[in-house]
Design an enzyme around this catalytic site. Structure first.
Site, PDB file in Angstrom:
ATOM      1  N   LYS A 181     -41.635 -45.451  13.874  1.00  0.00           N
ATOM      2  CA  LYS A 181     -42.050 -46.511  14.795  1.00  0.00           C
ATOM      3  C   LYS A 181     -41.255 -46.531  16.099  1.00  0.00           C
ATOM      4  O   LYS A 181     -41.782 -46.895  17.152  1.00  0.00           O
ATOM      5  CB  LYS A 181     -41.971 -47.870  14.102  1.00  0.00           C
ATOM      6  CG  LYS A 181     -43.021 -48.047  13.015  1.00  0.00           C
ATOM      7  CD  LYS A 181     -42.961 -49.455  12.425  1.00  0.00           C
ATOM      8  CE  LYS A 181     -44.070 -49.664  11.403  1.00  0.00           C
ATOM      9  NZ  LYS A 181     -44.091 -51.051  10.887  1.00  0.00           N
ATOM     10  N   ASP A 186     -48.600 -55.479  13.883  1.00  0.00           N
ATOM     11  CA  ASP A 186     -47.957 -56.396  12.940  1.00  0.00           C
ATOM     12  C   ASP A 186     -47.596 -57.696  13.671  1.00  0.00           C
ATOM     13  O   ASP A 186     -47.884 -58.797  13.203  1.00  0.00           O
ATOM     14  CB  ASP A 186     -46.685 -55.778  12.349  1.00  0.00           C
ATOM     15  CG  ASP A 186     -46.974 -54.663  11.366  1.00  0.00           C
ATOM     16  OD1 ASP A 186     -48.061 -54.673  10.758  1.00  0.00           O
ATOM     17  OD2 ASP A 186     -46.119 -53.770  11.221  1.00  0.00           O
ATOM     18  N   GLY A 234     -34.933 -61.558   4.552  1.00  0.00           N
ATOM     19  CA  GLY A 234     -35.142 -60.171   4.931  1.00  0.00           C
ATOM     20  C   GLY A 234     -34.748 -59.921   6.369  1.00  0.00           C
ATOM     21  O   GLY A 234     -34.800 -60.828   7.216  1.00  0.00           O
ATOM     22  N   SER A 235     -34.353 -58.671   6.657  1.00  0.00           N
ATOM     23  CA  SER A 235     -33.919 -58.345   8.024  1.00  0.00           C
ATOM     24  C   SER A 235     -34.289 -56.916   8.409  1.00  0.00           C
ATOM     25  O   SER A 235     -33.670 -56.326   9.294  1.00  0.00           O
ATOM     26  CB  SER A 235     -32.401 -58.547   8.163  1.00  0.00           C
ATOM     27  OG  SER A 235     -31.699 -57.732   7.222  1.00  0.00           O
ATOM     28  N   GLY A 236     -35.302 -56.344   7.758  1.00  0.00           N
ATOM     29  CA  GLY A 236     -35.721 -54.975   8.051  1.00  0.00           C
ATOM     30  C   GLY A 236     -36.719 -54.902   9.188  1.00  0.00           C
ATOM     31  O   GLY A 236     -36.853 -55.831   9.990  1.00  0.00           O
ATOM     32  N   GLY A 237     -37.445 -53.773   9.237  1.00  0.00           N
ATOM     33  CA  GLY A 237     -38.365 -53.531  10.344  1.00  0.00           C
ATOM     34  C   GLY A 237     -39.482 -54.548  10.442  1.00  0.00           C
ATOM     35  O   GLY A 237     -39.791 -55.063  11.523  1.00  0.00           O
ATOM     36  N   MET A 238     -40.125 -54.875   9.318  1.00  0.00           N
ATOM     37  CA  MET A 238     -41.196 -55.861   9.356  1.00  0.00           C
ATOM     38  C   MET A 238     -40.655 -57.238   9.695  1.00  0.00           C
ATOM     39  O   MET A 238     -41.315 -58.026  10.379  1.00  0.00           O
ATOM     40  CB  MET A 238     -41.939 -55.889   8.013  1.00  0.00           C
ATOM     41  CG  MET A 238     -43.144 -56.813   7.995  1.00  0.00           C
ATOM     42  SD  MET A 238     -44.409 -56.288   9.179  1.00  0.00           S
ATOM     43  CE  MET A 238     -45.639 -57.585   8.944  1.00  0.00           C
TER      44      MET A 238
END
Length: 269
Positions: free
Chosen positions: A70, A106, A129-133
């Site tokens: 990405k 997204d 959560g703290s990832g890409g999404m």
């Protein structure tokens, strides 16, 4: 119903380290239903630079982009839509006569769902959560006018994401949270399928629960919220809307809500 492929057929692809059949089934079902001369195919590139060059050189109309590509595709394309520029992350490339433009559907999907569900801007939000999404989700939440707390196991990524949007980062869910958002694999089919990402007590304190997990749609969190009478937004809505946005960018045709629901049902079979 099967598409007839000829020399006028326009090709769209997905670029993923581990391709799935979701996009293939979703897009091809809609192409057939709407009589569009397109075909969609999943690709696992061995060289992302060569893959993007192939999009341009072969006249491929569009490409869905998954992790870990990405950010890697950004220097390889010509322009960024504000949705991708906002996140420095591209999940969709559109090729218009050799000009490649990157989007992040997204972000577009989550922003649209917040408007569709009339999410109150006064909510105190807790995002797990703290990832890409999570980056796309928190950006959309912040741009909707919401503020809150990132609850992350990874203190480094959690703090960075919170700081970027003027939010807080904490190890636990704040008691005052009235909107709970799960952007982790908890509840996803597999090892964590039975894990409820927020407790019943936390859900009772909330008036809105949002789970980005799409497989299955009715995660333990969504089932608990329904049982406790709390409004929900589910991951099936996100994945269907972002795919519909990709579809419209590729074809210029925007499917109806009913067509999107039917395509998503087919894709998840």
């Amino acid at each position: 119903m099967v598409n007839i492929i000829d020399r006028e057929t326009q090709l769209c692809i997905s670029l993923a380290a581990r391709p799935s059949n979701h996009g293939v089934r979703f897009h091809n079902w809609l192409y057939a239903q709407l009589g569009l001369n397109f075909v969609y195919y999943a690709v696992a590139p061995t060289d992302i630079a060569q893959a993007v060059a192939g999009i341009r050189g072969l006249g491929i109309r569009g490409a869905g982009v998954s992790m870990p590509y990405k950010a890697q595709v950004i220097p390889l394309i010509d322009a960024l839509h504000p949705s991708a520029e906002r996140l420095h992350s591209v999940n969709t490339i559109v090729n218009t006569d050799g000009h490649l433009k990157g989007y992040n559907t997204d972000y577009i999907a989550v922003a649209a769902l917040l408007d569709k569900h009339g999410v109150d801007k006064r909510h105190e939000v807790a995002v797990r959560g703290s990832g890409g999404m999570a980056s796309a989700v928190v950006a959309a939440l912040a741009d909707h006018g919401l503020r809150g707390t990132i609850v992350a196991r990874n203190a480094e990524t959690g703090t960075a994401l919170a700081h970027k949007h003027g939010w807080r980062c904490a190890a636990e869910v704040p008691e005052e949270a009235t909107m709970l958002v799960n952007v982790t694999p908890l509840g996803m089919a597999g090892a964590d399928a039975d894990v409820q990402s927020f407790s019943d007590a936390q859900i009772r304190n909330a008036t809105c629960v949002f789970d980005v997990v799409a497989y299955p749609v009715r995660t333990p969190l969504i089932q608990a919220a329904e049982r406790l009478g709390v409004a929900t937004i589910n991951g099936g809505e996100v994945i269907a809307l972002q795919a519909a946005e990709q579809f419209a960018l590729y074809t210029g045709v925007r499917p109806t809500d009913a067509q999107v629901i039917a395509a998503e049902e087919y894709a998840q079979q």
